[in-house]
Design a protein around this motif. Sequence first.
Motif, short mmCIF file in Angstrom:
data_model
loop_
_atom_site.label_atom_id
_atom_site.label_comp_id
_atom_site.label_asym_id
_atom_site.label_seq_id
_atom_site.Cartn_x
_atom_site.Cartn_y
_atom_site.Cartn_z
N ARG A 39 0.82 -1.20 0.00
CA ARG A 39 0.00 0.00 0.00
C ARG A 39 0.86 1.26 0.00
N MET A 40 0.38 2.26 -0.74
CA MET A 40 1.11 3.52 -0.83
C MET A 40 0.13 4.69 -0.85
N THR A 41 0.59 5.85 -0.37
CA THR A 41 -0.16 7.09 -0.51
C THR A 41 0.78 8.26 -0.23
N PHE A 42 0.34 9.46 -0.57
CA PHE A 42 1.02 10.68 -0.15
C PHE A 42 0.13 11.37 0.87
N SER A 43 0.59 11.43 2.11
CA SER A 43 -0.21 11.99 3.19
C SER A 43 -0.05 13.50 3.25
N SER A 44 -1.16 14.18 3.52
CA SER A 44 -1.09 15.61 3.78
C SER A 44 -0.41 15.86 5.12
N SER A 45 -0.27 17.13 5.47
CA SER A 45 0.37 17.49 6.74
C SER A 45 -0.57 17.33 7.93
N ASP A 46 -1.84 16.99 7.68
CA ASP A 46 -2.79 16.78 8.78
C ASP A 46 -2.33 15.58 9.61
N PRO A 47 -2.01 15.77 10.90
CA PRO A 47 -1.49 14.66 11.70
C PRO A 47 -2.48 13.50 11.83
N ARG A 48 -3.77 13.79 11.71
CA ARG A 48 -4.75 12.70 11.79
C ARG A 48 -4.65 11.79 10.58
N ALA A 49 -4.39 12.37 9.42
CA ALA A 49 -4.23 11.55 8.21
C ALA A 49 -3.00 10.67 8.33
N LEU A 50 -1.88 11.27 8.75
CA LEU A 50 -0.65 10.50 8.88
C LEU A 50 -0.82 9.37 9.90
N THR A 202 3.83 0.54 2.83
CA THR A 202 4.15 -0.64 3.63
C THR A 202 5.61 -1.04 3.45
N ASP A 203 6.22 -0.63 2.33
CA ASP A 203 7.62 -0.97 2.04
C ASP A 203 8.26 0.23 1.36
N ARG A 204 9.36 0.69 1.89
CA ARG A 204 10.04 1.87 1.33
C ARG A 204 10.37 1.70 -0.14
N ASP A 205 10.67 0.46 -0.57
CA ASP A 205 11.14 0.22 -1.93
C ASP A 205 10.01 0.12 -2.95
N LEU A 206 8.77 0.34 -2.56
CA LEU A 206 7.68 0.30 -3.53
C LEU A 206 7.77 1.44 -4.54
N LEU A 207 8.45 2.51 -4.19
CA LEU A 207 8.64 3.63 -5.11
C LEU A 207 10.07 4.14 -4.99
N ASP A 208 10.77 4.17 -6.11
CA ASP A 208 12.14 4.67 -6.14
C ASP A 208 12.09 6.18 -6.35
N PRO A 209 12.44 6.98 -5.34
CA PRO A 209 12.30 8.42 -5.45
C PRO A 209 13.35 9.08 -6.34
N THR A 210 14.30 8.30 -6.86
CA THR A 210 15.34 8.87 -7.72
C THR A 210 14.98 8.75 -9.19
N THR A 211 13.87 8.07 -9.53
CA THR A 211 13.56 7.81 -10.94
C THR A 211 12.25 8.43 -11.39
N ILE A 212 11.63 9.27 -10.55
CA ILE A 212 10.29 9.77 -10.89
C ILE A 212 10.04 11.10 -10.21
#
Length: 219
Positions: A39-50, A202-212
């Motif tokens: 599972r992946m998402t980009f969380s907002s800065s709202d602490p409840r979401a995180l 759930t896993d850091r390696d699900l998205l490579d932040p250097t290629t996108i």
Amino acid sequence: EVGDPRRRFLTDLYVAPGVQSKGLGRQVLAAVLDGATERMTFSSSDPRALASYIRDGMRPWWPLLYLETDAGPLGGASPGDEARPADVAETTRLSRDWTGIDRTADFAFYASLPDAAGFVISLDGEDAAVGWARRELAEPGRWLDHASFAPGADPVRAAFTILRAAGAGDRIGAAVPGPHPAVARLLDAGVRIGDTDTFCATDRDLLDPTTIFPSPGML
């Protein structure tokens, strides 16, 4: 889903203000991600979401930086830096070759947006990145919806070149992973951080932040 039914990316989750803090967000999250082990998402800065994403088994790994700049800080092109127009088919083929993800539907959607432009970046004659950009909807300037980078390409040089191409001399914004090698150089040049989200997975390696340079709504 991102190429695998076990892998799911949450684009957005909203709960009306009057019924927040009643567990509804957790129920929606459970229903949307049911059956997905990755599972992946980009969380907002709202602490409840995180907190909700962490309880769901995702972990906060790195910031997604919403960068913005006018053309000046990006400087001029170096010899060998080129950008050529490209259609959905070509950008999809290259992105798939580099990342393993078929983005045909995503790129077709980007192509339908106002003043959309797809392009391929080459460095010294070698294809190094693809991108889709369009006119900003809420403010003047342009927005880079997505960029995929070729493995082995100079990430800093490719990032500056793709932002120059996307902006076409106007203000340009983009969502850039904090760990991307170009971030420090962009900030040193005067590019600004307008906002931030947090990549949770759930896993850091699900998205490579250097290629996108991802779209937070479509990955």
